[in-house]
Design an enzyme around this catalytic site. Structure first.
Site, mmCIF file in Angstrom:
data_model
loop_
_atom_site.group_PDB
_atom_site.id
_atom_site.type_symbol
_atom_site.label_atom_id
_atom_site.label_comp_id
_atom_site.label_asym_id
_atom_site.label_seq_id
_atom_site.Cartn_x
_atom_site.Cartn_y
_atom_site.Cartn_z
ATOM 1 C CD GLN A 31 -0.909 -0.841 3.667
ATOM 2 O OE1 GLN A 31 -2.132 -0.848 3.651
ATOM 3 N NE2 GLN A 31 -0.202 -1.379 4.654
ATOM 4 C CG ASP A 86 -1.381 1.973 14.866
ATOM 5 O OD1 ASP A 86 -1.499 1.776 16.094
ATOM 6 O OD2 ASP A 86 -2.298 1.725 14.059
ATOM 7 C CG ASP A 137 -2.253 -12.607 4.925
ATOM 8 O OD1 ASP A 137 -3.041 -12.107 5.748
ATOM 9 O OD2 ASP A 137 -2.591 -12.951 3.779
ATOM 10 N N GLY A 138 -2.049 -11.951 8.478
ATOM 11 C CA GLY A 138 -2.834 -12.424 9.620
ATOM 12 C C GLY A 138 -3.720 -13.617 9.272
ATOM 13 C CG ASP A 155 -5.867 -1.879 14.961
ATOM 14 O OD1 ASP A 155 -6.693 -1.227 14.301
ATOM 15 O OD2 ASP A 155 -4.853 -1.370 15.477
ATOM 16 C CB SER A 156 -8.790 -5.105 9.957
ATOM 17 O OG SER A 156 -10.105 -4.607 10.116
ATOM 18 N N PRO A 162 -5.768 -4.613 1.456
ATOM 19 C CG PRO A 162 -3.663 -3.713 1.975
ATOM 20 C CD PRO A 162 -4.983 -3.364 1.377
#
Lengths: 286, 286
Positions: A31, A86, A137-138, A155-156, A162
């Site tokens: 991204q 973050d 990748d979760g 927390d998407s 993505p």
């Protein structure tokens, strides 16, 4: 000079923030990542042009996605956090000494790098010894997990790009499997107000309700997200978010918050009539 | 063609709505009045360029300023409404058969005229026989009233321009005097989020707290108002907004709402920690 960042919250609604300067801008493998400095909101992070967080109001999102489940579950030792590069969720979680292990699964290592460098107020606690960061990748990570976590926080980003897979039934099913028998999953759940967001919200709620025996939605005021009315999902195998709220125990901890209180906790689950209607319509299908 | 209405919510934040066409625009004696047609929000009304209401979300504001006091006071017969020339509050009030008399005091007759013509969904009930419209300054009107009303609803514009006087101690004192011994006053109370709004909010709260023995603040999600997090003041001589909530009685009425419920009523008073702090700081001064 007039210098503005604008987000199209729908194709017919635009939210704009005056910018002092653009601090960072790069395309990662997944991204486009930007960080801006602004007079009203301090620094803010966008992914593919969508607002992720601002220094001024990120406390609301991070407190509400973290302290709500932590005030319900009686003993959280192991947590899985998906997305959240973050560090905001981690900053809230490290305040609980009983948590022994946190797995943070973030698909994009550049997000973590950028936040460490430019958003230290959010990323401050990523070096806590209990935090284990996995750049993966979760969706794939969770397939390997079984009966392992007390709490999963999803927390998407939004349910396109993505983050898309993190709103599917397969994913929620794997979260269920990854949780212990009294585990809780909390996720960001979009907004009920604009039509497209409301449909995303309904799809997520249907998928979660089909997977978990207890599934409730709660709300917060997040000014920089579309409509300012944001929802979270609370899905659980055993604990009810209101009946099992451990009000006194949580308050005895003395954790400092600016949005969350155990009184507000209750009110957050008292939804407007039109939102209840929206959710009930899909509950019937389950 | 790109055709947008923009409001500066602060000097550094802009909220913009795509417009199909401008339906009305004129300067009245008091302010500039505009009505626009938009794909996302339907028609919307602005005064001096500030958003007053949109067809899509006005139900939230009008339900919350009306049904909250109506679900607490056991028998409202006479109501004073100040501002509210759009008719939204009246539309909610006419659903209560026990109300015998409503005085609507609006300074600007052109607002009523424009809303009757272009916003019929809001202005639909202004011709109810119990409604008496007075085109007069609310500040002056209220000076003549004594021990007369069960409920006063202050549906003011922002605390600058024509609405300024409706946030003063003198005005609230006159409201107190105009109310019967168990009367309730409700007012729009600005937003806690942006600094300038938050200060207006504090000033209003201090002035109300100095005047009324019971003074509480409640919140709603109103997407087209700055920050989306909007507050209302509940000031009362006798009834407490939670302890005296008549939950069963209100639900037995069968009034149809899209935002308000008696459960949400309670949650609306459970404020975020930073808002409680903001209000407590001025309560101490009283």
């Amino acid at each position: 000079m007039e210098f503005w960042f604008s987000e199209r919250q729908t194709k017919d609604v635009k939210f704009s923030i005056r910018v002092d300067k653009q601090i960072y801008s790069k395309e990662s493998e997944f991204q486009r990542i930007d960080v801006f400095e602004s007079p009203e909101f301090g620094r803010f992070l966008t992914l593919d042009g969508y607002m992720m967080l601002t220094e001024k109001d990120e406390f609301i999102y991070h407190e509400m996605i973290t302290h709500i489940p932590m005030a319900v579950h009686p003993h959280v030792e192991k947590v899985l956090i998906i997305g959240a590069g973050d560090g905001g969720v981690i900053r809230e979680l490290v305040q609980y000494p009983e948590i022994r292990h946190m797995d943070l699964v973030e698909i994009d290592d550049m997000v973590v790098e950028v936040c460490r460098k430019y958003l230290p107020k959010t990323a401050c606690c990523l070096d806590d010894k209990r935090v284990h960061i996995h750049f993966e990748d979760g969706l794939k990570y969770i397939r390997r997990c079984k009966n392992e976590y007390d709490l999963i926080i999803v927390d998407s980003t939004d349910p396109f790009g993505p983050g898309e897979g993190l709103f599917t039934r397969e994913f929620y099913g794997n979260c269920y499997k990854a949780l212990k028998e009294d585990g809780i999953m909390v996720n960001q759940h979009e907004s009920p107000f604009y039509e497209e967001d409301a449909r995303a919200c309904q799809r997520a709620h249907r998928n979660i309700t089909e997977t978990f025996p207890i599934s409730r939605v709660y709300q917060a005021h997040i000014p920089t997200y579309p409509s300012g009315h944001w929802l979270f999902g609370f899905a659980s195998k055993k604990y009810h978010p209101l009946k099992n709220l451990r009000e006194k125990e949580w308050n005895d901890r003395g954790i400092q918050t600016r949005y969350y209180t155990t009184t507000l906790h209750k009110g957050a689950f008292y939804l407007p009539a039109y939102v209840e209607e929206l959710l009930k319509n899909v509950e019937k299908e389950c």
